[in-house]
Enzyme design. Structure first.
Site, PDB file in Angstrom:
ATOM      1  N   SER A   1       1.090  -0.894   0.399  1.00 46.43           N
ATOM      2  CA  SER A   1      -0.036   0.059  -0.068  1.00 46.43           C
ATOM      3  C   SER A   1       0.907   1.046   0.364  1.00 46.43           C
ATOM      4  O   SER A   1       2.128   1.346  -0.119  1.00 46.43           O
ATOM      5  CB  SER A   1      -0.819  -0.023   1.267  1.00 46.43           C
ATOM      6  OG  SER A   1      -1.624   1.340   1.820  1.00 46.43           O
TER       7      SER A   1
ATOM      8  N   TYR B   1      -2.426  -1.280  10.726  1.00 51.39           N
ATOM      9  CA  TYR B   1      -2.187  -1.487   9.629  1.00 51.39           C
ATOM     10  C   TYR B   1      -0.878  -0.682   8.493  1.00 51.39           C
ATOM     11  O   TYR B   1      -0.214  -1.762   7.652  1.00 51.39           O
ATOM     12  CB  TYR B   1      -2.978  -1.143   8.916  1.00 51.39           C
ATOM     13  CG  TYR B   1      -3.860  -0.718   7.239  1.00 51.39           C
ATOM     14  CD1 TYR B   1      -4.283  -1.708   6.378  1.00 51.39           C
ATOM     15  CD2 TYR B   1      -2.407   0.217   6.166  1.00 51.39           C
ATOM     16  CE1 TYR B   1      -4.263  -1.947   5.079  1.00 51.39           C
ATOM     17  CE2 TYR B   1      -3.026  -0.401   4.815  1.00 51.39           C
ATOM     18  CZ  TYR B   1      -3.616  -1.017   4.309  1.00 51.39           C
ATOM     19  OH  TYR B   1      -3.813  -0.869   3.032  1.00 51.39           O
TER      20      TYR B   1
HETATM   21  P1  NAD Z   1     -11.490  -6.273   0.227  1.00 50.25           P
HETATM   22  O1  NAD Z   1     -11.979  -6.268   1.629  1.00 50.25           O
HETATM   23  O2  NAD Z   1     -12.417  -6.176  -0.512  1.00 50.25           O
HETATM   24  O3  NAD Z   1     -11.063  -8.096   0.326  1.00 50.25           O
HETATM   25  C1  NAD Z   1      -9.966  -8.628   1.746  1.00 50.25           C
HETATM   26  C2  NAD Z   1      -9.910  -9.935   1.625  1.00 50.25           C
HETATM   27  O4  NAD Z   1      -9.305 -10.164   2.055  1.00 50.25           O
HETATM   28  C3  NAD Z   1     -11.580 -10.401   1.419  1.00 50.25           C
HETATM   29  O5  NAD Z   1     -12.626 -11.454   0.708  1.00 50.25           O
HETATM   30  C4  NAD Z   1     -11.309 -10.969   3.336  1.00 50.25           C
HETATM   31  O6  NAD Z   1     -12.318 -11.631   3.173  1.00 50.25           O
HETATM   32  C5  NAD Z   1      -9.978 -11.822   3.206  1.00 50.25           C
HETATM   33  N1  NAD Z   1      -9.058 -11.611   3.779  1.00 50.25           N
HETATM   34  C6  NAD Z   1      -9.607 -10.641   5.112  1.00 50.25           C
HETATM   35  N2  NAD Z   1      -9.174 -11.285   6.079  1.00 50.25           N
HETATM   36  C7  NAD Z   1      -9.097 -13.051   6.070  1.00 50.25           C
HETATM   37  C8  NAD Z   1      -8.286 -13.874   6.873  1.00 50.25           C
HETATM   38  N3  NAD Z   1      -8.218 -14.179   8.148  1.00 50.25           N
HETATM   39  N4  NAD Z   1      -8.411 -14.875   5.875  1.00 50.25           N
HETATM   40  C9  NAD Z   1      -8.296 -15.234   4.708  1.00 50.25           C
HETATM   41  N5  NAD Z   1      -9.032 -14.219   4.015  1.00 50.25           N
HETATM   42  C10 NAD Z   1      -8.981 -12.701   4.032  1.00 50.25           C
HETATM   43  O7  NAD Z   1     -10.111  -5.628   0.790  1.00 50.25           O
HETATM   44  P2  NAD Z   1      -9.146  -5.403  -0.578  1.00 50.25           P
HETATM   45  O8  NAD Z   1      -9.557  -3.185  -0.846  1.00 50.25           O
HETATM   46  O9  NAD Z   1      -9.379  -5.652  -1.734  1.00 50.25           O
HETATM   47  O10 NAD Z   1      -7.354  -5.000  -0.048  1.00 50.25           O
HETATM   48  C11 NAD Z   1      -7.044  -6.541  -0.612  1.00 50.25           C
HETATM   49  C12 NAD Z   1      -5.390  -5.883  -0.488  1.00 50.25           C
HETATM   50  O11 NAD Z   1      -4.993  -4.272  -1.178  1.00 50.25           O
HETATM   51  C13 NAD Z   1      -5.550  -5.666   1.295  1.00 50.25           C
HETATM   52  O12 NAD Z   1      -4.057  -6.467   1.841  1.00 50.25           O
HETATM   53  C14 NAD Z   1      -5.457  -4.128   1.480  1.00 50.25           C
HETATM   54  O13 NAD Z   1      -4.658  -3.740   2.594  1.00 50.25           O
HETATM   55  C15 NAD Z   1      -4.502  -3.785   0.105  1.00 50.25           C
HETATM   56  N6  NAD Z   1      -4.743  -2.224  -0.149  1.00 50.25           N
HETATM   57  C16 NAD Z   1      -6.079  -1.738  -0.421  1.00 50.25           C
HETATM   58  C17 NAD Z   1      -6.433  -0.439  -0.359  1.00 50.25           C
HETATM   59  C18 NAD Z   1      -7.798   0.104  -1.069  1.00 50.25           C
HETATM   60  O14 NAD Z   1      -7.660   1.394  -0.945  1.00 50.25           O
HETATM   61  N7  NAD Z   1      -9.051  -0.852  -1.056  1.00 50.25           N
HETATM   62  C19 NAD Z   1      -4.907   0.361  -0.088  1.00 50.25           C
HETATM   63  C20 NAD Z   1      -4.080   0.087  -0.531  1.00 50.25           C
HETATM   64  C21 NAD Z   1      -3.785  -1.316  -0.015  1.00 50.25           C
END
Ligand code: NAD
Length: 275
Positions: free
Chosen positions: A157, A170
């Site tokens: 991120s 985070y």
């Molecule tokens: P999201 O919430 O849409 O998806 C996250 C997924 O991880 C979900 O399907 C959830 O069920 C799964 N998950 C969470 N805890 C879990 C566990 N204990 N075991 C198995 N699965 C688990 O989130 P996203 O926005 O797609 O984020 C995905 C990645 O991208 C994350 O690492 C997040 O930090 C990173 N990220 C997101 C953003 C953003 O703005 N959305 C920005 C930078 C980085």
């Protein structure tokens, strides 16, 4: 030698110019015969990665806690759903060890000032976003080393490179993932394994949509102001990034043009870290 490692190799379906540059219509990667393990693949960025990697020919292990959604994605991409809680070490140790590609993506957020931050929430975030990637990479590296090829893509991120208030767990986890990715790159290089991070700003996913309300509460402002004044305040490009744009970068890191890229962190942040 795997011809897919080089631009214009026989594994590429794109035309190659006299200079060796692959034409724009080439796929970002030809992953036929590869297995890609994507965590958090039931939603958001992980789902976009599952789709992109499957489209490039990989068999995708759709790893997620959310069983029904994981099954749906696996059915859609012709992959295998693995319903696992990544905060449980024994469950992580049961994941397949034969992936050629690992996308460490699963994550969660908790927004609160440090003095109110629940310690068990802090621990959970480190387990899912640091310990699980370590365990998965530790398990999959031996087969990658044996084959002489492997790709680790860590969905970090902008918070792997910069801090924000109220996100102590985070920001800590993402900075740890950055360090782990670099060590993996150094150890893996001699074995044909690269390891990189991608560093998105705010992506249009459920994780962000849920955060808007939490941020509004923490900062004492409206939801609209959270998007305008907090999420987009530090980006030069005033929009959220789409999950598919992140997946395209992850796929590129597994393709023929990026074999020399390792230990890197690729900002997809609309200029946030240019400040
Ligand atoms: P999201 O919430 O849409 O998806 C996250 C997924 O991880 C979900 O399907 C959830 O069920 C799964 N998950 C969470 N805890 C879990 C566990 N204990 N075991 C198995 N699965 C688990 O989130 P996203 O926005 O797609 O984020 C995905 C990645 O991208 C994350 O690492 C997040 O930090 C990173 N990220 C997101 C953003 C953003 O703005 N959305 C920005 C930078 C980085």
């Amino acid at each position: 030698m795997d011809s897919r490692i080089f631009p214009g190799g026989t594994g590429s379906t794109g035309a190659t110019s006299a200079t060796g540059a692959t034409a724009a219509r080439s796929p970002a990667a030809d992953l036929a015969g590869r297995k890609a393990l994507v965590t958090g693949a039931a939603s958001g960025i992980g789902r976009a990665c599952a789709r992109a990697f499957a489209e490039a020919g990989a068999h995708v292990y759709v790893v997620d806690l959310a069983g029904e959604a994981a099954e749906r994605v696996a059915a859609e991409v012709g992959g295998t759903a693995l319903v696992v809680d990544l905060s449980v070490a024994e469950a992580v140790e049961g994941l397949p060890a034969d992936a050629d590609i690992v996308v460490n993506n699963a994550g969660l957020q908790h927004v609160a000032p440090i003095h109110d931050f629940p310690p068990e929430r802090f621990t959970l975030i480190q387990r899912v976003m640091v310990e699980a990637p370590f365990r998965i990479v530790r398990r999959t590296l031996p087969a990658m080393y044996e084959r002489g090829w492997g790709r680790i893509v860590n969905i970090s991120s902008v918070h792997g490179l910069r801090a924000s208030p109220f996100k102590s767990a985070y920001v800590t986890a993402k900075h740890a993932l950055e360090g782990f990715s670099k060590v993996t790159a150094l150890e893996g290089a001699a074995h044909g394994v690269t390891s990189n991070c991608v560093n998105p700003g705010y992506v249009r996913t459920p994780l962000v949509e849920n955060q808007i309300a939490a941020q509004a509460l923490a900062h004492g402002i409206s939801a609209a102001d959270v998007v305008e004044d907090i999420m987009l305040d530090r980006t030069a490009i005033k929009r959220l990034i789409e999950p598919e744009e992140v997946a395209a970068a992850a796929l590129w890191l597994c393709g023929p043009a990026s074999g020399y890229v390792t230990g890197a962190s690729l900002p997809l942040d609309g200029g946030w870290t240019a400040h």
